[in-house]
Every structure is written in structure tokens, then in C-alpha cells.
Enzyme design. Sequence first.
Site, PDB file in Angstrom:
ATOM      1  N   ARG A   1       0.783  -1.322  -0.021  1.00 26.95           N
ATOM      2  CA  ARG A   1      -0.053   0.052  -0.142  1.00 26.95           C
ATOM      3  C   ARG A   1       0.927   1.391   0.063  1.00 26.95           C
ATOM      4  O   ARG A   1       2.151   1.231   0.613  1.00 26.95           O
ATOM      5  CB  ARG A   1      -0.959   0.025   1.197  1.00 26.95           C
ATOM      6  CG  ARG A   1      -1.913   1.160   1.338  1.00 26.95           C
ATOM      7  CD  ARG A   1      -2.807   0.951   0.183  1.00 26.95           C
ATOM      8  NE  ARG A   1      -4.002   1.893   0.673  1.00 26.95           N
ATOM      9  CZ  ARG A   1      -5.001   2.051  -0.288  1.00 26.95           C
ATOM     10  NH1 ARG A   1      -4.760   2.081  -1.634  1.00 26.95           N
ATOM     11  NH2 ARG A   1      -5.972   2.884   0.151  1.00 26.95           N
TER      12      ARG A   1
ATOM     13  N   THR B   1      -8.849   0.011  -9.879  1.00 27.91           N
ATOM     14  CA  THR B   1      -8.176  -1.389  -9.509  1.00 27.91           C
ATOM     15  C   THR B   1      -8.570  -2.433 -10.526  1.00 27.91           C
ATOM     16  O   THR B   1      -9.261  -2.575 -11.265  1.00 27.91           O
ATOM     17  CB  THR B   1      -8.809  -1.550  -7.899  1.00 27.91           C
ATOM     18  OG1 THR B   1      -8.990  -0.537  -7.379  1.00 27.91           O
ATOM     19  CG2 THR B   1      -8.159  -2.578  -7.268  1.00 27.91           C
TER      20      THR B   1
ATOM     21  N   THR C   1      -3.654  -1.352  -7.819  1.00 31.83           N
ATOM     22  CA  THR C   1      -4.672  -0.209  -7.955  1.00 31.83           C
ATOM     23  C   THR C   1      -3.763   1.237  -8.175  1.00 31.83           C
ATOM     24  O   THR C   1      -2.660   1.112  -7.498  1.00 31.83           O
ATOM     25  CB  THR C   1      -5.680   0.251  -6.906  1.00 31.83           C
ATOM     26  OG1 THR C   1      -6.496   1.089  -7.377  1.00 31.83           O
ATOM     27  CG2 THR C   1      -5.046   0.588  -5.634  1.00 31.83           C
TER      28      THR C   1
ATOM     29  N   GLU D   1      -5.797   3.663  -7.689  1.00 31.93           N
ATOM     30  CA  GLU D   1      -6.926   4.310  -7.231  1.00 31.93           C
ATOM     31  C   GLU D   1      -7.776   4.735  -8.273  1.00 31.93           C
ATOM     32  O   GLU D   1      -8.470   3.876  -8.934  1.00 31.93           O
ATOM     33  CB  GLU D   1      -6.630   5.601  -6.237  1.00 31.93           C
ATOM     34  CG  GLU D   1      -7.792   6.369  -5.559  1.00 31.93           C
ATOM     35  CD  GLU D   1      -8.800   5.442  -4.927  1.00 31.93           C
ATOM     36  OE1 GLU D   1      -9.705   5.873  -4.429  1.00 31.93           O
ATOM     37  OE2 GLU D   1      -8.749   4.219  -5.056  1.00 31.93           O
TER      38      GLU D   1
ATOM     39  N   ASP E   1      -7.580   8.438  -0.851  1.00 30.24           N
ATOM     40  CA  ASP E   1      -8.283   7.368   0.081  1.00 30.24           C
ATOM     41  C   ASP E   1      -8.266   7.560   1.606  1.00 30.24           C
ATOM     42  O   ASP E   1      -8.932   6.903   2.168  1.00 30.24           O
ATOM     43  CB  ASP E   1      -7.696   6.146  -0.256  1.00 30.24           C
ATOM     44  CG  ASP E   1      -8.241   5.328  -1.150  1.00 30.24           C
ATOM     45  OD1 ASP E   1      -9.637   5.648  -1.793  1.00 30.24           O
ATOM     46  OD2 ASP E   1      -7.865   4.216  -1.650  1.00 30.24           O
TER      47      ASP E   1
ATOM     48  N   SER F   1      -7.681   0.757   2.911  1.00 30.54           N
ATOM     49  CA  SER F   1      -8.008   0.124   1.218  1.00 30.54           C
ATOM     50  C   SER F   1      -9.083  -0.693   1.326  1.00 30.54           C
ATOM     51  O   SER F   1      -9.548  -1.392   2.572  1.00 30.54           O
ATOM     52  CB  SER F   1      -6.942  -0.687   0.923  1.00 30.54           C
ATOM     53  OG  SER F   1      -7.078  -1.403  -0.277  1.00 30.54           O
ATOM     54  N   SER F   2      -9.971  -0.940   0.420  1.00 29.08           N
ATOM     55  CA  SER F   2     -11.152  -1.704   0.467  1.00 29.08           C
ATOM     56  C   SER F   2     -10.502  -3.224  -0.322  1.00 29.08           C
ATOM     57  O   SER F   2     -11.421  -4.078  -0.529  1.00 29.08           O
ATOM     58  CB  SER F   2     -12.360  -1.157  -0.427  1.00 29.08           C
ATOM     59  OG  SER F   2     -13.021  -0.503   0.393  1.00 29.08           O
TER      60      SER F   2
ATOM     61  N   GLY G   1     -13.146  -2.162  -7.729  1.00 26.73           N
ATOM     62  CA  GLY G   1     -14.372  -1.590  -7.340  1.00 26.73           C
ATOM     63  C   GLY G   1     -14.531  -0.328  -6.261  1.00 26.73           C
ATOM     64  O   GLY G   1     -15.669  -0.082  -5.893  1.00 26.73           O
ATOM     65  N   GLY G   2     -13.404   0.036  -5.848  1.00 25.18           N
ATOM     66  CA  GLY G   2     -13.223   0.774  -4.631  1.00 25.18           C
ATOM     67  C   GLY G   2     -14.077   0.363  -3.376  1.00 25.18           C
ATOM     68  O   GLY G   2     -13.980  -0.720  -3.092  1.00 25.18           O
TER      69      GLY G   2
END
Length: 578
Positions: free
Chosen positions: A109, A393, A411, A413, A433, A458-459, A480-481
Amino acid sequence: MSFLRPLVSFLAALALGACGAGTGTAPQSASAPPPSASPQPRHFAIASNPLAVEAGLAVLRRGGSAADAAIAVQAMLSLVEPQSSGLGGGAFMTWFDGARGTVTVYDGRETAPAGASETMFLDAAGKPLPFGDAVTSGRATGVPGAVRMLAMVHGEHGKLPWASLFDDAERTAREGFVITPRLGRFLGGRFPQLGVADARAYFSNADGTMKKPGDRLVNTPYADFLLRLAAQGPDALYTGETARRIVEKTTSGTLPGTMTVADLAAYRPVKREALCNPYRVYLVCVPPPPSSGVGFLELLALLERTDIDKRGPDDPQAWFLFAQASRIMYADRDRYVGDPAFAQVPIKGLIDPAYVAERARLIGTTAGAPPVAGIPPGAALAGVDATVEPGGTSHFIVGDAQGNVVSMTTTVESIFGTGRMVDGFFLNNQMTDFSFVPRDAEGRPVANAVAPGKRPRSSMIPLVLIDEAGRFAGAFGSAGGNAILAYVGKSLVAAIDWQLPVQEALALPNLVARGAAFQGEVDKFPPDVIEGLKARGIDLRPGQGEDSGVHAVMIREGDRFDGGYDPRREGRAIAEPK
């Protein structure tokens, strides 16, 4: 069933490790019983672009490992799917070790530069900046982590030389590739990034018109960078001329950032222990915070307290249960999950059986007002979150002949990151984010507020399934966020509870329920389901749900490969004997 006994022992051992994961001092891998002898190992690859699949398979056919192939896949995705992921972004990888039966998470990340501050996305009056302005600014870019993370994984699990893993992407960049319908659709969209000079120049023809599907796109600067990356290793990005160009790009223009060459040189990925919890007869292993994996485990735990497994995709009650459980999970996830080095994340409490049972009672019989966050054991109530997390992503899965599996979500983003490019790749906008507002109306600090060196929530939840014998049983993940958790949740329920083939499970319509919003692919649901949801207080509207990117594999009946790619994207799922 007799196989539950070894699974229970397995879970008890994992539970002890998972307890430490919330403290930042956890062991680095989750251990399973030694895998049983099985004909499972094979080459397989799934990615959101067929060229990326071919790049990965070419490495596997040369005897490379899943780690080697993942590097080739990411290098190609950076070229052919630049709207979603790239070398200028970040990633989480969940690694299943076929020989040892262990699961390890590699956290690539992005991090906030040392000069970042909690008020950097507020204007002079203390109000949040317009998202469209922030997302294309220099301060939107976090220190990219994907390349250093892949180098760490390669150092531990690679078989082929690093320098040999970029040939396909370098050649394709130099010769050009045909723009796919999906990339072309984004080029025709109204995204602020396409107004940025770099993106506009890259995607424009000589006459200034935007390229379209079927046109050829050449990226010589990226090809040249890949040659240096192959020869120099990750330092090609984190030091020297590329690092200087990244700093120049992010510290220029309106709303400049604070990134320095020292920030880039200092970046380090983190090796973490996976969080694992049972669902039905499987163990589900996900990344810990700052990923939202614990939220996903809470979602599954809530669903296990319903009868969704006795229903099916044509039953409106099944979708109602999924929607209500999702709303509860998001309320908790949004409030508590952040970088565990900066925020107290109640990991154990969020999946504590008594807490989950209490939260499950909120599902009810009709949808009402949005649920508020609960107070799980060990939690200090954090501030109300104000994070905006747009979709973007890529997710891919790679398995090698030794039984190792990569489940990786990666990603830049939102679409095309910031729209700013360096050496042929887009820079991420991952700093957006974070919550733009650092404290809520009551003055409580937000778990996902900006801080120097912090990783934004993060998702991304690349997951691995383990069966009762400790063997690899599947992998799921999505783009997909913040909707990633809903996309993966729907797909996993469909594949496990409703026993659908993976491809059919991924093709089912999406439903994303978060707060007061119920969004999804309205036209894909049977009319009876739509009416049944309305009778239960859910008026489904178009919105999130139309552009998921789930890719998944399951191993059925011991050794049968069942894989699929999201039909909303180009893709390919393939398995070949080792």
C-alpha cells in the site's frame, strides 16, 4: 462431519495468531496443516486483460513461480489497463505457499509523504476540497508501493531472474497494443484525469482527437523504463531519474504535494500475517488493516447467522439478507478500520461471535434507517469517517506447478490515477483514499485521517480459501473501490452457498448496500426480486454495481479447476496441467 475436527484445530491455532495482527506485532504468516497429497498443482492465470494472462502464462511455462508470473502480469496491466493499476500505484498480495500450507500477506500500500498533514485536503476555511480538484493534484499521490512489494515477494519466492520478467510488457509497449472496448469506454468518459495534460497527450491522435477502441497505442517511454527496471531492480523507480521526475510531477501545479526523493527511497513494503476466519467448511484468509479484510470477515460472520445458504439468487429474501448484512459491516468498517500503526483497530472485537450475533439482530425483516457503528470489544469509538473512495483497480490470480498461489489486488486508485504520468505510467491518487476531514463534529479523530508515513485504508481484499485438509481451495478478489467487499461477498456466497459455477457466480447482478444507498444492476435482477426487495424496504437504484472486476478460482471435488473472470471486463481464465 469428521473433517471438521482438523479444521477446528487449525482455526484454534490461527485464532492465536490473528489476535496479534491488530497490534502490528503479529507473526508473518498463517500456518495450516501440511497439505495433503493431491493432483491440484497446475498452471493457471486469471487477469482482467488477456494480454496480461498471456504474459503470466509465458513465465509459468518457462518454469517460473507464481511470484515471477505476478510481476509479468503487473507490468503488462500497467500498460494495457492503465485506468486501473500500474507501477505507479500500490497493491496487496495474499500468498499461499503450496509446500508449507502457509498464507502470507504482502502489503504494498502507498504511504503518505513525510510532509503530509491531516489538513492537506481542507481549504482555507477548513472545508474539504472538491474531490475533482484534489484527485488530479500533486498532493493526491502517495509513495507507490507495488514495485517494492513485488521485489520482496520475488526475493522470497522467485525462481527466474528478475531481469527476465518484463520482456512481454516491454515488447508490447514498444510495438503497441490495440485499445480494448473497456479502455476505450473510459477514454470516452468524463473523468477529470482526461483533462490533465499528460493523459490527454498520451491518449490523443496527432490531430488532437481521442483514441478509440481498435486504435493502436504505443508507449515508448514505458518500454524504456521497463528496460531500466529489469536491469536495475526496484531502485529504477525509487531512486535516480525516475524518482526525481515523480517528485517534480507531484510538487508542481495547483495544490502541489510534498513528496521528496527521500520519501521514495525510504518506502518499505510490510509482510503481515493473514487474518483467517471460518466460513462454512472453508477458512477464509484476507489481508489485515489497512486492508478492509476484517470487515469482509465480519460480513461473512453476519451471513452465517442467516439462512442465506438455504436460498438462492432468485429469492428476494436472500438479497435482502445480503444487503442488510452489508450495511452493518460497512458501518463498522468505515468507523474503525485504518492503518494499525496509527489507529486502534478492534480486529478481534469486530469478528467476536457475541458481537456479531448482537449486530446480526439488526438485520430485521425490513430495511430502515442506516445502521450506526457498533462498539465491538476493545474499541474506542472513533470519529465518523468522511472518506470518498471511487472505483478503479485490477485483481488477478496466478497458480504455479508447485501449488503456490498469488491472489493480488492492485490499483492506481480512481480512473487513470491523477492523470499525471512519469516514464509512461500513471501516478496514483491514493492519498484521496484518506478522509479529507480529520475529526468529526464531536472532535473525535477519524481512524482513516491523513498522517505522515500512514497508509490509507483500502477496500482491496485479495483472499484465499483453505479447505479442511489445509489445501488451497480458492481465491477471490475484485476491483471497485468501497464496493469491492460487496462484489466479492456476492460472488463467494453464490459460489459456496448457492453452489453456482464460478463464472455464473461472478455474472450474477451486483448489489451494493451502504448507509442509505441501495445500488446495483437493476436491469439484471428478475422482476420478482426487485419487487420483493421493495416490499422489504429496499428500492434498488442504478449506481455502484455496474463495473465490478471480480476474478476467482475454486478447486472443486479435490482437483477440478473452476475459475472465472468478471464478464463486465475483458478477461481470461485458464488452467493447464503442470
